[in-house]
Design an enzyme around this catalytic site. Structure first.
Site, mmCIF file in Angstrom:
data_model
loop_
_atom_site.group_PDB
_atom_site.id
_atom_site.type_symbol
_atom_site.label_atom_id
_atom_site.label_comp_id
_atom_site.label_asym_id
_atom_site.label_seq_id
_atom_site.Cartn_x
_atom_site.Cartn_y
_atom_site.Cartn_z
ATOM 1 N N CYS A 54 0.809 -1.051 0.081
ATOM 2 C CA CYS A 54 0.003 0.105 -0.087
ATOM 3 C C CYS A 54 0.864 1.270 0.040
ATOM 4 O O CYS A 54 2.117 1.218 0.508
ATOM 5 C CB CYS A 54 -1.138 -0.206 1.340
ATOM 6 N N HIS A 114 -5.908 -1.415 -1.964
ATOM 7 C CA HIS A 114 -5.509 -2.671 -1.498
ATOM 8 C C HIS A 114 -6.937 -3.794 -1.957
ATOM 9 O O HIS A 114 -6.484 -4.978 -1.916
ATOM 10 C CB HIS A 114 -5.534 -2.500 0.161
ATOM 11 N N ASN A 154 -0.238 -14.503 -8.923
ATOM 12 C CA ASN A 154 -0.758 -15.560 -8.000
ATOM 13 C C ASN A 154 -2.073 -14.995 -7.202
ATOM 14 O O ASN A 154 -1.590 -13.982 -6.450
ATOM 15 C CB ASN A 154 0.326 -16.133 -6.889
ATOM 16 N N HIS A 165 -3.591 -7.663 -1.858
ATOM 17 C CA HIS A 165 -3.118 -6.203 -2.647
ATOM 18 C C HIS A 165 -3.013 -6.682 -4.247
ATOM 19 O O HIS A 165 -2.179 -7.677 -4.429
ATOM 20 C CB HIS A 165 -2.044 -5.655 -2.108
ATOM 21 N N HIS A 167 -1.397 -7.575 -7.326
ATOM 22 C CA HIS A 167 -0.217 -7.350 -7.932
ATOM 23 C C HIS A 167 0.415 -8.495 -8.478
ATOM 24 O O HIS A 167 -0.419 -9.664 -8.569
ATOM 25 C CB HIS A 167 0.851 -7.331 -6.402
HETATM 26 ZN ZN LIG Z 1 -2.143 -3.364 0.230
#
Ligand SMILES: [Zn+2]
Ligand SMILES: [Zn+2]
Ligand SMILES: [Zn+2]
Length: 341
Positions: A54, A114, A154, A165, A167
């Site tokens: 974050c 997030h 993943n 989060h 990514h």
């Molecule tokens: Zn986050």
């Protein structure tokens, strides 16, 4: 009795990896006695003070994230590969074989939020992610010691994702990893014997047949491959012979964002859960020696019949060959029915 793919046990061949999958369509009605997993609480805050991805938060190695507004890329604080690895080889009688491996591992945050996922992000928010995948593939691939760039995500605790989060990771490595290495060999041999691209030809065949196509947009076709192993496995294929993420330009990147958003939204609707998966792109190695590659993404989701019942790759799968009950055709039909909003 004539052999029927819808009724009789059979093996299907994956021409990309040259592995087989056992399909048992006669068994789809058998009672399910597998593990029932509890559904994790999906509700995430927009900002989590304990999250190392974050904005403004401090990461494990002490670096502080900027107050970023779109995407963020940083070197993994616990990288699996290191750029400064000394070169070396060990080979004892072809039995104890090892090679040094140099590389670089990065994390790419899709959004400062997030609580988002690809499915929940807008196309405008997704485009910078596509741009960053291309830029990072270019940047890592241009390094002397990087011959292959692997982008992968993943998603979900079920897949072992340690942080919700949104990514992905991008790893550049000296060698071509095993999965793309197998696909490379198959694509190379197909190219040299037929003077044509394996995936261009496969895609043309699937579009003629239609039964495994999930949907298409202006550039991409999403399908359940004939040889799929995971129950709702899909393949995202460009309908032009494009070799890598760096070759995607302009609105081709918007088309990729659109394909990924629509696919993950359909997945979320399948069992009305934030659908877990491992996905990643396979693309041209950056050693400058390969032209046969056709860019694609694989989605490998673990869920089988509900938000809590997953497929395990155990037993016969570990010791024999992967096996599935529902056919790729019926998985595609289910995914075709799903909403995209
Ligand atoms: Zn986050
Ligand atoms: Zn092609
Ligand atoms: Zn592949």
């Amino acid at each position: 009795m004539a052999f029927d793919l819808k009724e009789h046990p059979h093996r299907r061949f994956n021409p990309l990896t040259r592995q087989w999958v056992l399909v048992s369509p006669h068994r789809t009605q058998r009672p399910w006695l597998g593990q029932v997993e509890t559904v994790a609480d999906e509700k995430q805050p927009a900002y989590d003070p304990a999250c190392y991805m974050c904005p403004g938060n401090t990461r494990a190695a002490g670096a502080r994230n900027p107050d970023y507004k779109t995407t963020l890329v940083f070197d993994n604080d616990y990288p699996a590969l290191l750029p400064e690895t000394p070169q070396g080889n060990i080979d004892v009688n072809d039995l104890l074989v090892a090679k040094s491996e140099a590389g670089i591992c990065r994390v790419i945050c899709f959004s400062p939020r997030h609580d988002l996922t690809i499915a929940r992000m807008s196309l405008e928010e997704l485009r910078p992610v596509m741009d960053l995948w291309a830029e990072q593939s270019q940047e890592l691939g241009s390094r002397e010691f990087v011959n292959y760039v692997q982008v992968f995500e993943n998603r979900g605790a079920m897949m072992g994702a340690s942080n919700p989060h949104p990514h992905c990771q991008i790893w550049g490595s000296d060698s071509v990893p095993d999965e793309p290495a197998k696909e490379q060999l198959a694509q190379q041999e197909y190219q040299s014997t037929r003077n044509s691209c394996l995936l261009c030809d496969y895609l043309a065949l699937e579009r003629q047949r239609g039964e495994r196509i999930v949907f298409e947009n202006q550039l991409f076709t999403v399908l359940a491959p004939f040889w799929a192993i995971w129950p709702f496995e899909t393949l995202v294929l460009a309908r032009q012979h494009i070799g890598s993420l760096t070759d995607l330009i302009g609105d081709q990147r918007d088309a990729l964002a659109d394909a990924l958003k629509r696919l993950t939204t359909r997945y979320d609707h399948l069992f009305e859960t934030s659908f877990p998966y491992s996905m990643g792109f396979h693309q041209t190695p950056t050693d400058g020696k390969h032209q046969e590659w056709h860019l694609h993404a694989h989605f490998y989701p673990p869920l089988l019949r509900s938000a809590t019942v997953r497929k395990f790759m155990v037993g016969y799968e570990m010791l024999g060959t992967p096996q599935r009950d529902i056919t790729a055709e019926s998985a595609a039909a289910r995914l075709r029915e799903m909403k995209e909003i």
